[in-house]
Each structure stands twice: as structure tokens, then as C-alpha cells.
Design a protein around this motif. Structure first.
Motif, PDB file in Angstrom:
ATOM      1  N   ALA A  18      25.293  10.079 -55.937  1.00  0.00           N
ATOM      2  CA  ALA A  18      24.813  10.052 -54.555  1.00  0.00           C
ATOM      3  C   ALA A  18      25.520  11.071 -53.680  1.00  0.00           C
ATOM      4  CB  ALA A  18      25.020   8.654 -53.958  1.00  0.00           C
ATOM      5  N   CYS A  19      24.800  11.536 -52.670  1.00  0.00           N
ATOM      6  CA  CYS A  19      25.420  12.302 -51.589  1.00  0.00           C
ATOM      7  C   CYS A  19      26.233  11.328 -50.734  1.00  0.00           C
ATOM      8  CB  CYS A  19      24.345  12.986 -50.755  1.00  0.00           C
ATOM      9  SG  CYS A  19      23.358  14.188 -51.673  1.00  0.00           S
ATOM     10  N   GLY A  20      27.485  11.698 -50.447  1.00  0.00           N
ATOM     11  CA  GLY A  20      28.401  10.761 -49.814  1.00  0.00           C
ATOM     12  C   GLY A  20      28.224  10.566 -48.323  1.00  0.00           C
ATOM     13  N   GLY A  21      27.621  11.534 -47.631  1.00  0.00           N
ATOM     14  CA  GLY A  21      27.607  11.496 -46.177  1.00  0.00           C
ATOM     15  C   GLY A  21      26.879  10.318 -45.570  1.00  0.00           C
ATOM     16  N   PHE A  22      25.783   9.887 -46.182  1.00  0.00           N
ATOM     17  CA  PHE A  22      24.990   8.785 -45.636  1.00  0.00           C
ATOM     18  C   PHE A  22      24.900   7.625 -46.619  1.00  0.00           C
ATOM     19  CE2 PHE A  22      23.875  12.413 -43.139  1.00  0.00           C
ATOM     20  CZ  PHE A  22      23.656  11.908 -41.861  1.00  0.00           C
ATOM     21  N   LEU A  23      25.894   7.509 -47.477  1.00  0.00           N
ATOM     22  CA  LEU A  23      25.853   6.510 -48.536  1.00  0.00           C
ATOM     23  C   LEU A  23      25.850   5.080 -48.011  1.00  0.00           C
ATOM     24  CD1 LEU A  23      25.890   5.869 -51.530  1.00  0.00           C
ATOM     25  CD2 LEU A  23      28.349   6.311 -51.552  1.00  0.00           C
ATOM     26  N   ASP A  24      26.405   4.863 -46.834  1.00  0.00           N
ATOM     27  CA  ASP A  24      26.432   3.497 -46.282  1.00  0.00           C
ATOM     28  C   ASP A  24      25.234   3.197 -45.391  1.00  0.00           C
ATOM     29  OD1 ASP A  24      27.173   5.240 -44.295  1.00  0.00           O
ATOM     30  OD2 ASP A  24      28.860   4.057 -43.579  1.00  0.00           O
ATOM     31  N   GLN A  25      24.215   4.050 -45.416  1.00  0.00           N
ATOM     32  CA  GLN A  25      23.080   3.880 -44.519  1.00  0.00           C
ATOM     33  C   GLN A  25      21.823   3.345 -45.199  1.00  0.00           C
ATOM     34  OE1 GLN A  25      23.339   4.594 -40.959  1.00  0.00           O
ATOM     35  NE2 GLN A  25      25.400   4.288 -41.779  1.00  0.00           N
ATOM     36  N   VAL A 116      29.370  11.044 -54.797  1.00  0.00           N
ATOM     37  CA  VAL A 116      29.929   9.778 -55.228  1.00  0.00           C
ATOM     38  C   VAL A 116      29.169   9.303 -56.456  1.00  0.00           C
ATOM     39  CG1 VAL A 116      30.403   7.390 -54.574  1.00  0.00           C
ATOM     40  CG2 VAL A 116      30.601   9.211 -52.869  1.00  0.00           C
ATOM     41  N   ILE A 117      29.893   8.837 -57.473  1.00  0.00           N
ATOM     42  CA  ILE A 117      29.277   8.404 -58.728  1.00  0.00           C
ATOM     43  C   ILE A 117      29.833   7.034 -59.096  1.00  0.00           C
ATOM     44  CG2 ILE A 117      28.898   8.953 -61.160  1.00  0.00           C
ATOM     45  CD1 ILE A 117      29.571  11.882 -60.427  1.00  0.00           C
ATOM     46  N   GLY A 118      28.926   6.075 -59.380  1.00  0.00           N
ATOM     47  CA  GLY A 118      29.407   4.768 -59.782  1.00  0.00           C
ATOM     48  C   GLY A 118      28.320   3.724 -59.837  1.00  0.00           C
ATOM     49  N   ASP A 119      28.748   2.478 -59.961  1.00  0.00           N
ATOM     50  CA  ASP A 119      27.851   1.340 -60.109  1.00  0.00           C
ATOM     51  C   ASP A 119      27.002   1.130 -58.863  1.00  0.00           C
ATOM     52  OD1 ASP A 119      27.208  -1.289 -61.603  1.00  0.00           O
ATOM     53  OD2 ASP A 119      27.785  -1.952 -59.596  1.00  0.00           O
ATOM     54  N   ALA A 120      25.693   0.946 -59.061  1.00  0.00           N
ATOM     55  CA  ALA A 120      24.766   0.828 -57.933  1.00  0.00           C
ATOM     56  C   ALA A 120      25.074  -0.372 -57.053  1.00  0.00           C
ATOM     57  CB  ALA A 120      23.332   0.739 -58.455  1.00  0.00           C
ATOM     58  N   GLU A 227      38.620   2.159 -55.922  1.00  0.00           N
ATOM     59  CA  GLU A 227      37.931   0.923 -56.264  1.00  0.00           C
ATOM     60  C   GLU A 227      37.064   0.469 -55.101  1.00  0.00           C
ATOM     61  OE1 GLU A 227      39.412  -3.545 -56.875  1.00  0.00           O
ATOM     62  OE2 GLU A 227      40.007  -2.240 -58.546  1.00  0.00           O
ATOM     63  N   VAL A 228      35.822   0.141 -55.410  1.00  0.00           N
ATOM     64  CA  VAL A 228      34.884  -0.395 -54.421  1.00  0.00           C
ATOM     65  C   VAL A 228      34.234  -1.636 -55.028  1.00  0.00           C
ATOM     66  CG1 VAL A 228      32.811   0.030 -53.037  1.00  0.00           C
ATOM     67  CG2 VAL A 228      34.413   1.904 -53.487  1.00  0.00           C
ATOM     68  N   ALA A 229      34.380  -2.767 -54.357  1.00  0.00           N
ATOM     69  CA  ALA A 229      33.808  -4.030 -54.845  1.00  0.00           C
ATOM     70  C   ALA A 229      34.198  -4.308 -56.291  1.00  0.00           C
ATOM     71  CB  ALA A 229      32.289  -4.019 -54.683  1.00  0.00           C
ATOM     72  N   GLY A 230      35.443  -3.997 -56.636  1.00  0.00           N
ATOM     73  CA  GLY A 230      35.952  -4.286 -57.968  1.00  0.00           C
ATOM     74  C   GLY A 230      35.589  -3.293 -59.036  1.00  0.00           C
ATOM     75  N   CYS A 231      34.889  -2.205 -58.685  1.00  0.00           N
ATOM     76  CA  CYS A 231      34.471  -1.201 -59.664  1.00  0.00           C
ATOM     77  C   CYS A 231      35.132   0.144 -59.380  1.00  0.00           C
ATOM     78  CB  CYS A 231      32.954  -1.014 -59.638  1.00  0.00           C
ATOM     79  SG  CYS A 231      32.029  -2.384 -60.340  1.00  0.00           S
ATOM     80  N   PRO A 232      35.491   0.886 -60.420  1.00  0.00           N
ATOM     81  CA  PRO A 232      35.981   2.251 -60.197  1.00  0.00           C
ATOM     82  C   PRO A 232      34.830   3.160 -59.789  1.00  0.00           C
ATOM     83  CG  PRO A 232      35.810   1.803 -62.544  1.00  0.00           C
ATOM     84  CD  PRO A 232      35.488   0.522 -61.841  1.00  0.00           C
ATOM     85  N   ILE A 233      35.055   3.915 -58.739  1.00  0.00           N
ATOM     86  CA  ILE A 233      34.040   4.830 -58.203  1.00  0.00           C
ATOM     87  C   ILE A 233      34.649   6.219 -58.141  1.00  0.00           C
ATOM     88  CG2 ILE A 233      32.597   5.414 -56.225  1.00  0.00           C
ATOM     89  CD1 ILE A 233      31.693   2.843 -57.590  1.00  0.00           C
ATOM     90  N   LEU A 234      33.924   7.214 -58.632  1.00  0.00           N
ATOM     91  CA  LEU A 234      34.397   8.596 -58.613  1.00  0.00           C
ATOM     92  C   LEU A 234      33.903   9.304 -57.370  1.00  0.00           C
ATOM     93  CD1 LEU A 234      35.740  11.069 -60.002  1.00  0.00           C
ATOM     94  CD2 LEU A 234      33.524  11.490 -61.108  1.00  0.00           C
TER      95      LEU A 234
END
Length: 279
Positions: A18-25, A116-120, A227-234
Motif C-alpha cells: 500500500a501507499c502509506g500516505g492515506f493508509l488510514d483513510q 507499507v507491506i503487511g497483513d490486510a 508491529e501493528v495489531a500484533g503483526c509485523p509490518i514493513l
């Protein structure tokens, strides 16, 4: 040449680039990222886009997925830069495609805010910097930078911070948020009185965006795992000159292909970023 960046667990069995800039939107735009990503992964993979938020989601196996970077010498940078990112999905190729491949999933711009790369499902909990950063652990970092920084460092006893691409920095890490803002206000009031930069001290609450950038500061390629929500995130940052050359983004056609490919019989997500033109 390739460099291993991370080994990631993907409990939801859908991995996102994912592109990180708007990942929380994503949720604010209508549907959480995990819902969209799991739907796309269930169909073999796909490109997701909503307003300025973009990602690619693909299925993943039960074990660890391995993320590697293809690197090349920088044209305008003194060291190596990322030429592409590959994600070994811990799946045999026939599990994602009946053909020989590659399967074109779409394209992505290089986000100046990082990739950002990781678990959906874990990424539904991502805290970015919009509309305002909030701390995920009650802590913040305080950095001093600008006109008058050396005098402020000596007066307030600022500590060396991890350098950014070789640039020295000073301040404090892991302060309680209230303490960080109080100290910044004191330093900035002093700075104005001395004729220095008005915002000499800057507070960075511990959002995932900030922590991801901090994790990559001492890596030659700007990559770090949090770590995000218990998962490793790159989280993958970019060298300053790389950011400048990608600044036009999708609006001006600066997007690069994302494919699923058969690499030694294993399904691999591949994103290729071309080199900058020579001087």
C-alpha cells in the motif's frame, strides 16, 4: 542484486502493498481496507483505489512471506536505491494462476510518504498523520532542527538521534506526549526570544507512520519493521532525490507495474520501479 527486507506473518491470508500516505483513510472512504483486500485476494489479487488511497492485495500462504528488494546504484544518490520489491507469498504458483504468468494486477505510484507491506486485517489499525497524528503508545519524539539548533542543543541537553540519510539530528526519544509538547513550547519560546527559528522544536507523536519511518532511518534502503495489531509490518521509505523524482505521482503518469509471477514455482508479487535518467 537482491536484499531481504523482512519476513512477515499474514494471519488474514491477504497481504497488502500500500501507499502509506492515506493508509488510514480506507474506512472513512466507505469500506475498511481489510474487506476490500480480502475480496481482491479471494479473486486471485487486484488493485485497490479510492480517492488518493491505493494498494494491491494478493493471497498469501499460512507461513511467513519474504519481502526482498531488487537494488541498483543510485543515479543522484551516493548509495544503492530500490529498483523493485518482491514478495514471496508462501504459495505454489498453481494456487494463484492456471497459466504460466505473469498476471498483471495494475500499477502503483511511489508514495513520498513511503510504502507499507503487511497483513490486510492488521492494517485496519494503522494510525497515520491525517487529520492529525495521535500516539499509539502515549509517547512522542522531540527533535530540534533549524536556525539556532546548535545553541538550543547545548542549552537543553538534546541527545543525538538516529541520522536520516547521514544527516545528524538531535532531540529526545520516547517522551510522554504531554512532556514532549511542554518541552517543545519552552524551547520555541526561548528560540523566538533569541531570534532563532520560530518552530525550532517539533513533536512527533508515535503514530505508526512516524514509528515506521523511525525504524528505517538506519537502514541503507530506508526499510524497517514495526508491529501493528500484533503483526509485523514493513515500512519502506525513499531517498530524498528518489522522492523528488516521483513527486508528480499518478496525475502525471508516474505509476509502475505490479504483477504476480512464477519465480521458481512459487507465487511472487512483483513491483518494478525504473531507474532515474542519468544527469
Amino acid at each position: 542484486m537482491t536484499v531481504t527486507l523482512a519476513h512477515l506473518l499474514v494471519p488474514s491470508r491477504a497481504v497488502v502493498l500500500a501507499c502509506g500516505g492515506f493508509l488510514d483513510q480506507w474506512a472513512a472512504l466507505g469500506t475498511p481496507l481489510s474487506v476490500r483486500a480480502l475480496r481482491a485476494a479471494g479473486a486471485g489479487g487486484g488493485h485497490l483505489r479510492d480517492w488518493l488511497a491505493e494498494a494491491v492485495a494478493v493471497p498469501a500462504g499460512p507461513g511467513k512471506v519474504t519481502v526482498t528488494a531488487r537494488i541498483r546504484p543510485g543515479v543522484h544518490e551516493p548509495g544503492d536505491v530500490i529498483a523493485g520489491i518482491d514478495v514471496d507469498l508462501d504459495l505454489p504458483w498453481p494456487a494463484v494462476s492456471a497459466g504460466p504468468g505473469p498476471v498483471v494486477l495494475g500499477d502503483l505510484p511511489v508514495d513520498p510518504c513511503g510504502m507499507v507491506i503487511g497483513d490486510a486485517a492488521a492494517l485496519d489499525s494503522w494510525v497515520g498523520f491525517l487529520p492529525a497524528a495521535r500516539s499509539v503508545d502515549g509517547l512522542a519524539d522531540l527533535r530540534i532542527d533549524g536556525r539556532g539548533a546548535e545553541e538550543a542543543r547545548a542549552r537543553y541537553g538534546a541527545q543525538p538521534l538516529p541520522a536520516v540519510r547521514g544527516r545528524p539530528r538531535h532531540g529526545w526519544l520516547n517522551l510522554p506526549v504531554a512532556v514532549a509538547f511542554e518541552r517543545a513550547a519552552e524551547i520555541n519560546e526561548w528560540a523566538v526570544g533569541r531570534g532563532h527559528a520560530a518552530y525550532l522544536a517539533h513533536v512527533d507523536p508515535h503514530s505508526h507512520h512516524h514509528l515506521g519511518g523511525r525504524a528505517g532511518r538506519q537502514d541503507p534502503l530506508g526499510a524497517g519493521v514495526i508491529e501493528v495489531a500484533g503483526c509485523p509490518i514493513l515500512c519502506v521509505g525513499w531517498a530524498p532525490d528518489e522522492v523528488r523524482r516521483f513527486a508528480a505521482g499518478r496525475t502525471f503518469g508516474q505509476v509502475f507495474p505490479v504483477t504476480l509471477e512464477d519465480v521458481g514455482g512459487r507465487a511472487t508479487l512483483r513491483w518494478s520501479v525504473p531507474p532515474a535518467p542519468g544527469p
